[in-house]
Every structure is written in structure tokens, then in C-alpha cells.
Design an enzyme around this catalytic site. Structure first.
Site, PDB file in Angstrom:
ATOM      1  N   SER A 140      36.902  40.733  39.702  1.00  0.00           N
ATOM      2  CA  SER A 140      36.070  39.648  40.239  1.00  0.00           C
ATOM      3  C   SER A 140      34.635  39.848  39.764  1.00  0.00           C
ATOM      4  O   SER A 140      34.278  40.943  39.307  1.00  0.00           O
ATOM      5  CB  SER A 140      36.132  39.712  41.770  1.00  0.00           C
ATOM      6  OG  SER A 140      35.132  38.932  42.363  1.00  0.00           O
ATOM      7  N   TYR A 153      35.843  42.752  50.569  1.00  0.00           N
ATOM      8  CA  TYR A 153      36.313  42.197  49.291  1.00  0.00           C
ATOM      9  C   TYR A 153      35.576  42.870  48.128  1.00  0.00           C
ATOM     10  O   TYR A 153      36.197  43.283  47.139  1.00  0.00           O
ATOM     11  CB  TYR A 153      36.052  40.691  49.284  1.00  0.00           C
ATOM     12  CG  TYR A 153      36.565  39.960  48.065  1.00  0.00           C
ATOM     13  CD1 TYR A 153      37.896  39.564  47.979  1.00  0.00           C
ATOM     14  CD2 TYR A 153      35.723  39.644  47.003  1.00  0.00           C
ATOM     15  CE1 TYR A 153      38.374  38.875  46.878  1.00  0.00           C
ATOM     16  CE2 TYR A 153      36.186  38.955  45.891  1.00  0.00           C
ATOM     17  CZ  TYR A 153      37.516  38.573  45.827  1.00  0.00           C
ATOM     18  OH  TYR A 153      37.990  37.898  44.730  1.00  0.00           O
TER      19      TYR A 153
END
Ligand code: NAP
Length: 248
Positions: A140, A153
């Protein structure tokens, strides 16, 4: 000319193939000739229909990665795939004082622990049969940046890059490459809340040099490169596919 990205006769296990990037990845791999095993916590009829309409086989393993599961049995049930894409992932947004340990555990379990467990079982099976393989993890922008209200996350996605490097070192002698793709801001369920927030949406769009949110099919060429024999000397890499976000 030889098609470097031909995956005929190969089988890819793609986690989180029901929706979004996972479905896009499954379709890219199927389009190049691979049969697909989709793993997710729910049935994925839409992906099944789309893969089979490309002329490839599809099977679904219904497994909740937030719960204990038998990764060795997954490889048996998936008929020993030679490509593993660890794509399944969740995000929980909360201000730090409100974030719960349950959120932390769920996010780290699905995004990191499950990827590790599946990679370990996949590698073991490939090594035992002396066959090469491809592991592709989905990282990510928050593998590089801190983000806002998403500490669990961000921790999981930083860790996935470290895991990619660690496994790549260990598995290179066996012809198993381990790489990651770091998508930018992509138009999927995962980012629906951001796109629904007019202010955040404008902020994000204004920072993407390409001037648009990414679509699942934007990952196709990166996936095919990392899944194919063309990339056999490429390992431990995390490849951003981000419309230029990181360089801004
Ligand atoms: P998405 O549409 O929400 O897809 C997430 C997938 O993960 C779903 O198909 C879901 O399948 C699966 N999943 C979630 N929890 C699971 C569980 N407990 N067990 C098994 N499967 C589970 O979001 P997405 O954007 O495509 O996300 C895919 C990956 O890309 C994630 O790792 C995400 O972090 C990463 N990513 C996304 C973006 C973005 O901008 N969208 C950017 C960078 C990275 P089921 O519903 O069937 O369980």
C-alpha cells in the site's frame, strides 16, 4: 515472438478475489491463461462467472482468514498452485483514543498473519516438490507513509514489505520469487468512505499526478510481470502502481 507473460497451464491462488483489486488480479491472471482458485470469506459468483467466461477454470475456497485455518490443507485443496497472491485485506478507521485492540488484532491477522501462513505453506509445498513459484503480496502507499486514523493498517502494510524481503531472501535459492505491489489510491470498497468524503476525495485527487483514482485493471501488467517467468531474477521488490502519488 514468445509471449513472456503466458501463464497457460499454471494455477494461481488469489485471496480476496471476490471484489476490487483481488477480482482484477484474478481476471488479469486468467486472461494470461492461468486457472484461478479464489479464497475469501464469502462465495464469489461474479468472479467465478468472469473467470470462466475467459475460458479458465475457477474454484472457490470459502475461508475466513481472521480465524485459525489450516494453510497446508489450503494448498492441497487449491491443487498446489504455483502462484500465490496475498491480496485479502481490511482497514479499520478510528481516532487513536477510540481504536480497539480487536480492530488491531483483526487487521494484523488478515493483512499480515494470514499472508505469512499461506506463504509458508505455499513455499513448503514448492520446496518439497522442487518446483519454482511466485508469491505476490499486496502492499500500500501506507507501506511508505503513516496515513491518518489507520495505525493498525499502516503497521500491517509496513510489515508486509519487510515480510516480502525476508521471504525473498530465504526462498530465492529454490526459484521462488517474493515481490509486492503497492497500489496507490484505487476505486474499490476499501476506499469507499474516502471517496464519499468530498473534502478528503478532493485532497487525494489533487495529490495524484495522474489526476484520477486507480482502477483494478491498472494492476494487471504489474501482476503479470511478477507472476511470469519474465521476472525470474526479480525478487524482494515492492513495485508502486500509484499514478505518481509517491513522487509528489
Ligand atoms: P476490497 O474490495 O474491500 O477487497 C478486500 C478483499 O479481501 C475482499 O474480497 C474480501 O473478501 C477479502 N477479505 C477481507 N477480509 C477477509 C477475511 N477475513 N477472510 C478472507 N478474505 C477476506 O478492497 P481492495 O481495495 O480490493 O483491497 C484489496 C487489497 O488491496 C487489500 O490488501 C488492501 O489493503 C490493498 N490496497 C487497496 C488500496 C485501495 O486504494 N483500494 C490501496 C492499497 C492497497 P470477502 O468479502 O469474500 O471476505
Amino acid at each position: 515472438m514468445i509471449n513472456l507473460f503466458d501463464l497457460t497451464g499454471q494455477t494461481a491462488l488469489v485471496t480476496g478475489a471476490r471484489t476490487g483489486l483481488g477480482q482484477g488480479i484474478a481476471l488479469a491472471l486468467a486472461g494470461a491463461g492461468a486457472d484461478i482458485v479464489g479464497l475469501g470469506s464469502r462465495p464469489m459468483d461474479d468472479t467465478a462467472q468472469k473467470v470462466t467466461s475467459l475460458g479458465r477454470k475457477f474454484s472457490c475456497l470459502e475461508i475466513d482468514l481472521s480465524q485459525p485455518f489450516d494453510a497446508t490443507q489450503v494448498m492441497v485443496d487449491a491443487k498446489h498452485p504455483n502462484i500465490l497472491v496475498n491480496n485479502a485485506g481490511i482497514i479499520r478507521r478510528a481516532d487513536l483514543p477510540e481504536a480497539t485492540m480487536e480492530d488491531w488484532d483483526d487487521v494484523l491477522t488478515v493483512n499480515l498473519r494470514a499472508a505469512y501462513e499461506l506463504s509458508q505453506a505455499f513455499a513448503k509445498a514448492r520446496i518439497e516438490t522442487a518446483r519454482p513459484g511466485r508469491i505476490i503480496n499486496i502492499a500500500s502507499m501506507l507501506s511508505y507513509q503513516g496515513g491518518i486514523r489507520v495505525a493498525s493498517y499502516t503497521a500491517s502494510k509496513h510489515a508486509i514489505v519487510g515480510l516480502t524481503r525476508a521471504l525473498a531472501n530465504e526462498l530465492a535459492p529454490y526459484g521462488i520469487t517474493v515481490n509486492a505491489i503497492a497500489p496507490g489510491y484505487m476505486d474499490t470498497d476499501n476506499t469507499a468512505a474516502l471517496r464519499a468524503d468530498t473534502h478528503r476525495n478532493a485532497e487525494i485527487l489533487g495529490r495524484i499526478p495522474a489526476g484520477r483514482w486507480g482502477q483494478p485493471q491498472d494492476l494487471a501488467s504489474a501482476i503479470l510481470f511478477l507472476a511470469s517467468t519474465a521476472s525470474s531474477y526479480v525478487t524482494a521488490v515492492t513495485l508502486p502502481v500509484d499514478g505518481g502519488w509517491l513522487s509528489r
